[in-house]
Design an enzyme around this catalytic site. Structure first.
Site, PDB file in Angstrom:
ATOM      1  N   HIS A  38       0.805  -1.227   0.000  1.00 31.81           N
ATOM      2  CA  HIS A  38       0.000   0.000   0.000  1.00 31.81           C
ATOM      3  C   HIS A  38       0.832   1.268   0.000  1.00 31.81           C
ATOM      4  CE1 HIS A  38       0.757   1.169   4.216  1.00 31.81           C
ATOM      5  NE2 HIS A  38       0.850  -0.117   4.430  1.00 31.81           N
TER       6      HIS A  38
HETATM    7  N1  UDP Z   1      -2.696  -5.727   9.293  1.00 30.16           N
HETATM    8  C1  UDP Z   1      -3.997  -6.116   9.602  1.00 30.16           C
HETATM    9  N2  UDP Z   1      -4.824  -6.517   8.589  1.00 30.16           N
HETATM   10  C2  UDP Z   1      -4.423  -6.565   7.283  1.00 30.16           C
HETATM   11  C3  UDP Z   1      -3.085  -6.182   6.976  1.00 30.16           C
HETATM   12  C4  UDP Z   1      -2.261  -5.757   8.002  1.00 30.16           C
HETATM   13  O1  UDP Z   1      -4.392  -6.107  10.775  1.00 30.16           O
HETATM   14  O2  UDP Z   1      -5.218  -6.939   6.413  1.00 30.16           O
HETATM   15  C5  UDP Z   1      -1.841  -5.252  10.389  1.00 30.16           C
HETATM   16  C6  UDP Z   1      -0.502  -5.933  10.479  1.00 30.16           C
HETATM   17  O3  UDP Z   1      -0.581  -7.090  11.267  1.00 30.16           O
HETATM   18  C7  UDP Z   1       0.364  -4.863  11.111  1.00 30.16           C
HETATM   19  C8  UDP Z   1      -0.271  -3.570  10.640  1.00 30.16           C
HETATM   20  O4  UDP Z   1      -1.549  -3.894  10.142  1.00 30.16           O
HETATM   21  O5  UDP Z   1       0.264  -4.918  12.519  1.00 30.16           O
HETATM   22  C9  UDP Z   1       0.561  -2.921   9.581  1.00 30.16           C
HETATM   23  O6  UDP Z   1      -0.094  -1.826   9.100  1.00 30.16           O
HETATM   24  P1  UDP Z   1       0.242  -1.133   7.722  1.00 30.16           P
HETATM   25  O7  UDP Z   1       0.864  -2.114   6.804  1.00 30.16           O
HETATM   26  O8  UDP Z   1      -1.003  -0.450   7.282  1.00 30.16           O
HETATM   27  O9  UDP Z   1       1.237   0.028   8.121  1.00 30.16           O
HETATM   28  P2  UDP Z   1       2.815   0.135   8.279  1.00 30.16           P
HETATM   29  O10 UDP Z   1       3.263  -0.862   9.297  1.00 30.16           O
HETATM   30  O11 UDP Z   1       3.418  -0.069   6.951  1.00 30.16           O
HETATM   31  O12 UDP Z   1       3.041   1.543   8.747  1.00 30.16           O
END
Ligand code: UDP
Length: 368
Positions: free
Chosen positions: A216
């Site tokens: 994303h």
């Molecule tokens: N996550 C979730 N459902 C999903 C995909 C990811 O709960 O369908 C959780 C994942 O376990 C992690 C978090 O969302 O804890 C990551 O969020 P994201 O990828 O949006 O943000 P980033 O970590 O890249 O800032």
């Protein structure tokens, strides 16, 4: 871990205003809020950066995050305009609520807006996940991290390396290595996630017989050429592939006319974004994960699932140096080669022992 859990000083209650706005921040705040409220006062402000139920409400329900005291409903727009609107809303809120400290998490627009509003109001600022660096200033997240760290009074670090990054940048605030609060949540829910095989049954997939994928980041999905490269990479993978689609990614795929191509690949399981336990269940039973998410790289390491990161840099560099994470950007051949690698069985704890949130609360107590 630098700081052992300090005994509470016993008297001073600190009024903390926590600013959250997107999925990973709800997960991080879920580790801290309960413990914080047991000793201090917390007011939770939801900026509205992520507002749909699949990216927001589900985490409040599932992880027991308290209902926000204030909802700003500020989503959409460019990074700059969104951050500006958040700042304009936070300034009067801080003046009305007069907290002793503002607490922000991670690296989003909500993080930067909360940080700048606090710093301008001369309110102590605490940053959880301070010091993580990908050294890629082209990423909005990296700018948010660096700027927030330089405004923080208390820099709560997930790892020794994060603390070293901050020392090298000569930040002004106090650096404290507390561990990673996402690890707290992952450890707390690991048993439930492992036991949850319902989500596998629903997709007709077997334990260890599929990969899970998330993507994303703006750098991967906003540029049509990069989005096409992502789709080419996914098409090259051995399937089954389970891909919970972030709304931003779904919209970009639809705009670029690539959605149908992806959806009709055999063995491709496109889903809505999942709740935390379901996603953790999918992750821990997968043979590997491909992702451009920061949080998922950490969670894969913790679960002992090899990770292929769809970026050319990462702020979670420790997962790469231990051999459990390979950076491939959007190079399909490199991704296929990375999926053949077998990491060593050795998986030392990188981001704490699951008690980071308690250390954060203990450190916040000193800000009163
Ligand atoms: N996550 C979730 N459902 C999903 C995909 C990811 O709960 O369908 C959780 C994942 O376990 C992690 C978090 O969302 O804890 C990551 O969020 P994201 O990828 O949006 O943000 P980033 O970590 O890249 O800032």
């Amino acid at each position: 871990m630098a700081a052992e859990l300090a005994e509470p000083l016993g008297c001073l209650t600190v009024k903390v205003l926590t600013v959250v706005g997107n999925r990973p921040q709800f997960i991080k705040a879920a580790a801290v809020s309960g413990l914080l409220r047991a000793e201090h006062e917390e007011l939770l402000v939801h900026t509205g950066q992520h507002y749909d139920d699949a990216l927001s409400q589900v985490f409040f329900n599932e992880l027991g995050l308290p209902r926000p005291e204030r909802e700003l409903a500020i989503g959409g727009g460019s990074n700059t305009s969104q951050t500006a609107r958040m700042l304009a809303a936070l300034e009067p809120l801080l003046s009305e609520l007069a907290p002793d400290a503002v607490l922000v998490y991670g690296d989003t627009n909500s993080t930067l807006a909360g940080a700048l509003a606090a710093a301008q109001a001369q309110i102590s600022l605490a940053h959880v996940e301070a010091g993580m660096r990908s050294f890629d200033r082209g990423m909005p997240e990296e700018l948010n991290r660096v700027l927030t760290d330089h405004m923080s009074s208390l820099l709560l670090c997930s790892s020794q390396l994060a603390a070293e990054n901050l020392a090298a940048e000569s930040v002004h605030g106090t650096i404290d290595i507390v561990g990673d609060v996402m690890v707290d949540v992952a450890m707390r829910t690991a048993t439930a996630a492992r036991a949850n095989t319902e989500v596998l049954a629903r997709h007709g997939i077997q334990d260890g017989g599929y990969v899970v994928l998330t993507a994303h980041r703006a750098g991967n999905v906003d540029d049509p050429a990069r989005l096409q490269a992502l789709v080419t990479l996914i098409a090259a993978l051995e399937r089954p592939v389970v891909f919970p689609l972030h709304p931003r990614t779904r919209a970009r795929l639809q705009d670029a006319g690539l959605f149908a191509e992806l959806a009709t690949l055999s063995g491709m399981h496109l889903t809505e974004p999942l709740g935390y336990i379901e996603f953790s269940a999918l992750l821990c039973h997968a043979s590997a994960v491909l992702t451009d998410s920061g949080g998922v790289q950490k969670e894969a390491y913790l679960a002992g699932v090899p990770c292929v990161t769809l970026r050319s840099t990462t702020e979670w560099t420790e997962t790469v140096s231990t051999g459990w994470n390979t950076l491939v950007d959007l190079d399909a051949a490199a991704a296929l080669a990375a999926l053949e690698l077998k990491p060593s069985a050795d998986r030392p704890p990188l981001y704490g022992d699951g008690r980071a949130a308690a250390r954060c609360v203990s450190a916040l107590g000193a800000l009163g």
